[in-house]
Design an enzyme around this catalytic site. Structure first.
Site, PDB file in Angstrom:
ATOM      1  N   ARG A   1     -12.521   6.445  -0.756  1.00 27.54           N
ATOM      2  CA  ARG A   1     -11.534   5.409  -0.434  1.00 27.54           C
ATOM      3  C   ARG A   1     -12.027   4.043  -0.929  1.00 27.54           C
ATOM      4  O   ARG A   1     -13.232   3.778  -0.931  1.00 27.54           O
ATOM      5  CB  ARG A   1     -11.302   5.332   1.078  1.00 27.54           C
ATOM      6  CG  ARG A   1     -10.690   6.574   1.680  1.00 27.54           C
ATOM      7  CD  ARG A   1     -10.298   6.340   3.133  1.00 27.54           C
ATOM      8  NE  ARG A   1      -9.103   5.507   3.252  1.00 27.54           N
ATOM      9  CZ  ARG A   1      -7.865   5.980   3.162  1.00 27.54           C
ATOM     10  NH1 ARG A   1      -7.644   7.260   2.946  1.00 27.54           N
ATOM     11  NH2 ARG A   1      -6.827   5.168   3.300  1.00 27.54           N
TER      12      ARG A   1
ATOM     13  N   HIS B   1      -3.397  -5.624   2.609  1.00 29.65           N
ATOM     14  CA  HIS B   1      -3.057  -5.835   4.014  1.00 29.65           C
ATOM     15  C   HIS B   1      -3.714  -7.157   4.400  1.00 29.65           C
ATOM     16  O   HIS B   1      -4.330  -7.823   3.582  1.00 29.65           O
ATOM     17  CB  HIS B   1      -3.654  -4.722   4.883  1.00 29.65           C
ATOM     18  CG  HIS B   1      -3.258  -3.344   4.463  1.00 29.65           C
ATOM     19  ND1 HIS B   1      -2.041  -2.797   4.772  1.00 29.65           N
ATOM     20  CD2 HIS B   1      -3.925  -2.386   3.777  1.00 29.65           C
ATOM     21  CE1 HIS B   1      -1.980  -1.566   4.298  1.00 29.65           C
ATOM     22  NE2 HIS B   1      -3.107  -1.289   3.687  1.00 29.65           N
TER      23      HIS B   1
ATOM     24  N   CYS C   1       0.792  -1.222   0.000  1.00 28.79           N
ATOM     25  CA  CYS C   1       0.000   0.000   0.000  1.00 28.79           C
ATOM     26  C   CYS C   1       0.836   1.289   0.000  1.00 28.79           C
ATOM     27  O   CYS C   1       1.332   1.682  -1.038  1.00 28.79           O
ATOM     28  CB  CYS C   1      -1.009  -0.041   1.151  1.00 28.79           C
ATOM     29  SG  CYS C   1      -2.437   1.007   0.844  1.00 28.79           S
TER      30      CYS C   1
END
Ligand code: GLN
Length: 240
Positions: A129, A192, A95
């Site tokens: 997002r 993640h 990320c």
């Protein structure tokens, strides 16, 4: 334990380390031990001396503010990282550091955070997002499961390959179905989770490359991943 050491460098462990990304280092450490090697973990943060000898480099995600904090130090070590990548050193960047291994991250506020251009990618922050569980598929690693949460949308140039194709979730951006990027033995990804404990084939790839580079030998791997396979089955059924 064996006298064969493999050194893992954990990049910016203080500021770039969210949603359990440290788990990637722990996973590599355990699997190296189970394969008979002695792992040594070095944490690298701003101002530290860059170690002369490393076998695997791992970096995690972070807030835009964390990326802002490390950006000038990253420029200093950029040439060294590019040299190591060209010498086939395996790396995993998640990320926030994935974005900064690229050319730049233009945040949703319009600030341009310069990257090191090791990966041929560009990232543009958006107001919305991209958040949730994600599943992608790669020919080499099969299904890859994880969790994503990022404002940046990344677009790949010709100098990199895609890590996986998205089956659930967003991945690099909201436009195409690509997720992550590959250059030599460098893997960048938005996942993640942590990524490696959930996707041990990727961990083993990094370990195999490191052992080949350092000792010119093949890893003998008898790890029982029964529980991990079960956890993956569950993860593959989770809603977005
Ligand atoms: N700050 C970056 C973004 O929002 C990276 C986020 C992350 O590492 N999870 O895109």
């Amino acid at each position: 334990m064996s006298d064969k050491t493999i050194t893992i460098l954990h990049l910016y462990s203080n500021d770039m380390n969210i949603y359990g990304d440290r788990g990637n280092v722990l996973c590599l450490k355990c699997r190296l031990e189970w394969c008979g090697y002695t792992p040594e973990v070095i944490e690298y943060n701003q101002g530290d001396q860059f170690p002369s000898d490393v076998d695997i480099i791992v970096g995690g995600g972070g807030q835009d503010s964390g990326q802002d904090k490390i950006k000038s130090d990253l420029q200093k070590i950029g040439p060294k990282l590019r040299e190591l990548a060209d010498n086939n050193v395996p790396m995993l960047m998640i990320c926030g550091l994935y974005q900064l291994f690229g050319k730049f991250f233009k945040t949703a506020d319009g600030e341009i955070i310069k990257g090191i251009g090791l990966l041929d990618i560009e990232t543009y922050g958006k107001s919305e997002r991209l958040i949730g569980n994600i599943i992608t598929h790669s020919e080499q690693f099969g299904d890859i499961v994880g969790y994503e949460n990022h404002s940046g949308q990344t677009f790949l140039g010709n100098g990199v390959q895609t890590l996986g194709r998205v089956r659930l979730g967003a991945g690099n951006n909201a436009v195409d179905v690509s997720e992550g990027a590959r250059y030599k033995n460098v893997i960048g990804s938005y996942l993640h989770g942590s990524l490696l404990p959930k996707n041990p084939d990727i961990a083993d790839f990094l370990i195999e490359q490191a052992v080949k580079n350092r000792y010119n030998e093949v890893v003998s791997n008898n790890i029982d991943d029964g529980l991990t396979r079960l956890a993956r089955k569950v993860a593959l059924k989770l809603p977005r």
